[in-house]
Design an enzyme around this catalytic site. Structure first.
Site, PDB file in Angstrom:
ATOM      1  N   ASP A 136       9.121   5.405  -0.906  1.00 25.86           N
ATOM      2  CA  ASP A 136       9.269   4.392   0.148  1.00 25.86           C
ATOM      3  C   ASP A 136      10.604   4.498   0.882  1.00 25.86           C
ATOM      4  OD1 ASP A 136       6.783   3.354  -0.398  1.00 25.86           O
ATOM      5  OD2 ASP A 136       7.534   1.852  -1.792  1.00 25.86           O
TER       6      ASP A 136
ATOM      7  N   SER B  76       6.965  -4.536  -5.656  1.00 28.62           N
ATOM      8  CA  SER B  76       5.950  -4.063  -6.610  1.00 28.62           C
ATOM      9  C   SER B  76       5.878  -4.984  -7.824  1.00 28.62           C
ATOM     10  CB  SER B  76       6.308  -2.652  -7.094  1.00 28.62           C
ATOM     11  OG  SER B  76       6.222  -1.740  -6.043  1.00 28.62           O
TER      12      SER B  76
ATOM     13  N   ARG C 175       4.579   7.901   8.500  1.00 27.80           N
ATOM     14  CA  ARG C 175       6.058   7.856   8.530  1.00 27.80           C
ATOM     15  C   ARG C 175       6.691   9.193   8.915  1.00 27.80           C
ATOM     16  NH1 ARG C 175       6.893   3.630   3.480  1.00 27.80           N
ATOM     17  NH2 ARG C 175       6.589   1.785   4.784  1.00 27.80           N
TER      18      ARG C 175
END
Ligand code: S3P
Length: 454
Positions: A323, A30, A354
């Site tokens: 994440d 990021s 996911r």
């Protein structure tokens, strides 16, 4: 890397020896994206150290080069960006290709909406399935004109030359990408653009804008910028990515014998949910050497093997660990008792779904994992030495799925074969080698693409 012609397959081995070592995982993804973007838009030379040389952040770098910004080839994480100022980007000759990277597409959409030229943002097959309406809507409200494929998907054509107006935007979901997109468009808007988030999400954009001398007013859950300012070049030290470190936190926690130290890990309070969740599960983790580099807190983290227990994951921690759930699901399968995750529907629109992909893989490995609309229920097998069986897994083009199942291999009774691991390059180049170096058995073999899912 060419996803069309190369594929990588991992095969795991149960952990035979102690997992150990002191090392630094690659730079934060990021922060690396933002360093290139703000460096390009700043006045003067920005020097970046610790830049992530992964495909995602390299795609951002290539896009800004395509818009006339001089950026050196990264060498050992060192990059120099010759900023062109907020109004110095040039019209790209071709569509801007961002590969697998949602962050590149969503943040750049905000920047491109403020330019005088038209541009096209496109990505790979996985990115073409991900929702972009979440950035198109607020940008439209600011006066931008954006054309998309059906259902608000990419490619996105962003029309230049439209004056942007400031808005007050209440984010419909906790998304740092959308928040950042609107704030970046706000740099080009007339007036003061404010974004309010329903729950705290990573604040690297706000921190880095301030670091580049651009005032960001932050009050509670709202961040505001006034259009028409300037960014001043600076030096940036990118910490190691806590999202990459997370695979080693889980690996060391579940391995039968382990002691590893992860160095210089980014400890931004909006990113440390994984540490809080693992600690609540009983992980043996010590955070030390806490310090600050260039506006971001960092620390070293020692992790030893532990007996984990299942927990109900507090929903407030979900955006702070968004994440890390593929890795955390593996930890939960090795814990004693049930783990319940709720409030995590955003996991369904990541590089893969996911929830579905992890539940499917865990079931194949013999774990009782029940997907729900917004999370998962996992019956931990903590009492067993080897909770996972053997299976063949497709990572569905998702780097974090591939790495999560590689970690599961440490406690499997046989080999786990994981296909399409080439996408690990997007965020964690050198993962397999590092995993082997600290004692985890893992083979990675490159070969031509074969049929089947990606
Ligand atoms: C990111 C924000 C998160 C995260 C992604 C990177 C960023 O996405 O999942 O990997 O750099 O802003 P959302 O903000 O869409 O949840």
């Amino acid at each position: 890397m060419n996803h069309a012609t190369t594929t990588v397959t991992y095969t795991t081995q149960p952990c035979a020896k102690k997992l150990e070592g002191n090392f630094r995982v690659p730079g934060d993804k990021s922060i690396s994206h933002r360093a290139i973007m703000l460096g390009a838009l700043a006045e003067g030379i920005t020097e970046i150290r610790g830049f992530l040389q992964g495909e995602d952040s390299l795609n951002t770098l290539r896009c800004f080069r395509a818009m006339g910004v001089e950026i050196t080839d990264p060498v050992d994480g060192y990059v120099r960006v010759a900023g062109v100022g907020l109004y110095g980007l040039r019209s790209p000759k071709k569509p801007l290709y961002v590969g697998n990277s949602g962050t590149s597409m969503r943040l750049m959409a905000g920047i491109l909406a403020g330019q005088s030229f038209d541009s096209v943002l496109e990505g790979d097959k996985s990115l073409a399935r991900r929702p972009m309406r979440r950035v198109i809507d607020p940008l439209n409200q600011m006066g931008a004109i954006i054309e998309s494929a059906e259902g608000g998907r990419s490619p996105l054509t962003i029309r230049g030359g439209n004056a942007l107006n400031a808005i007050d935007y209440l984010l419909p979901m906790a998304s740092a990408q959308v928040k950042s997109c609107v704030l970046l468009a706000g740099l080009y808007a007339k007036g003061r653009t404010c974004v309010t988030e329903p729950a705290p999400t990573r604040d690297h954009t706000e921190r880095m804008l301030s670091g580049f001398g651009y005032e960001v007013e932050r009050k509670g859950s709202t961040a505001c910028v006034q259009g028409g300012g300037r960014l001043a070049a600076r030096k940036i030290d990118v910490p190691a990515d806590i999202s990459s470190a997370a695979f080693f936190m889980v690996a060391a926690s579940i391995a039968p014998a382990a002691e590893i130290t992860l160095e210089h890990v980014g400890m931004n309070p909006t990113r440390i949910g994984v540490i809080e969740i693992l600690k609540a599960m009983g992980a043996d983790m010590t955070v030390f050497n806490s310090r600050e580099v260039g506006g971001e807190p960092v620390a070293d983290i020692r992790v030893k093997s532990a007996r984990l227990r299942g927990i109900e994951i507090p929903e407030a921690l979900v955006p702070l660990a968004i994440d890390e759930f593929p890795a955390l699901f593996v930890a939960a399968a090795c814990a004693e008792g049930r783990t319940v995750l709720t409030g995590a529907e955003e996991l369904r629109v990541k590089e893969s779904d996911r929830i579905a992909v992890m539940a499917d893989g865990l079931q194949k490995l013999g774990i009782e994992a029940t997907p729900t609309v917004d999370g998962m229920i996992i019956e931990g097998q903590g009492a067993q030495a080897l909770p996972f069986g053997m299976a063949e897994i497709w990572s569905q083009g998702d780097h974090r799925i591939a790495m999560a199942f590689a970690v599961a291999g440490l406690r499997a009774s046989g080999t786990i074969t994981i296909h399409n691991c080439e996408f690990v390059e997007t965020s964690f180049p050198g993962f397999a080698e590092l995993f082997r170096r600290c004692g985890g058995g893992l083979q990675d073999v490159a070969g031509p693409v074969v049929g089947g899912a990606t």
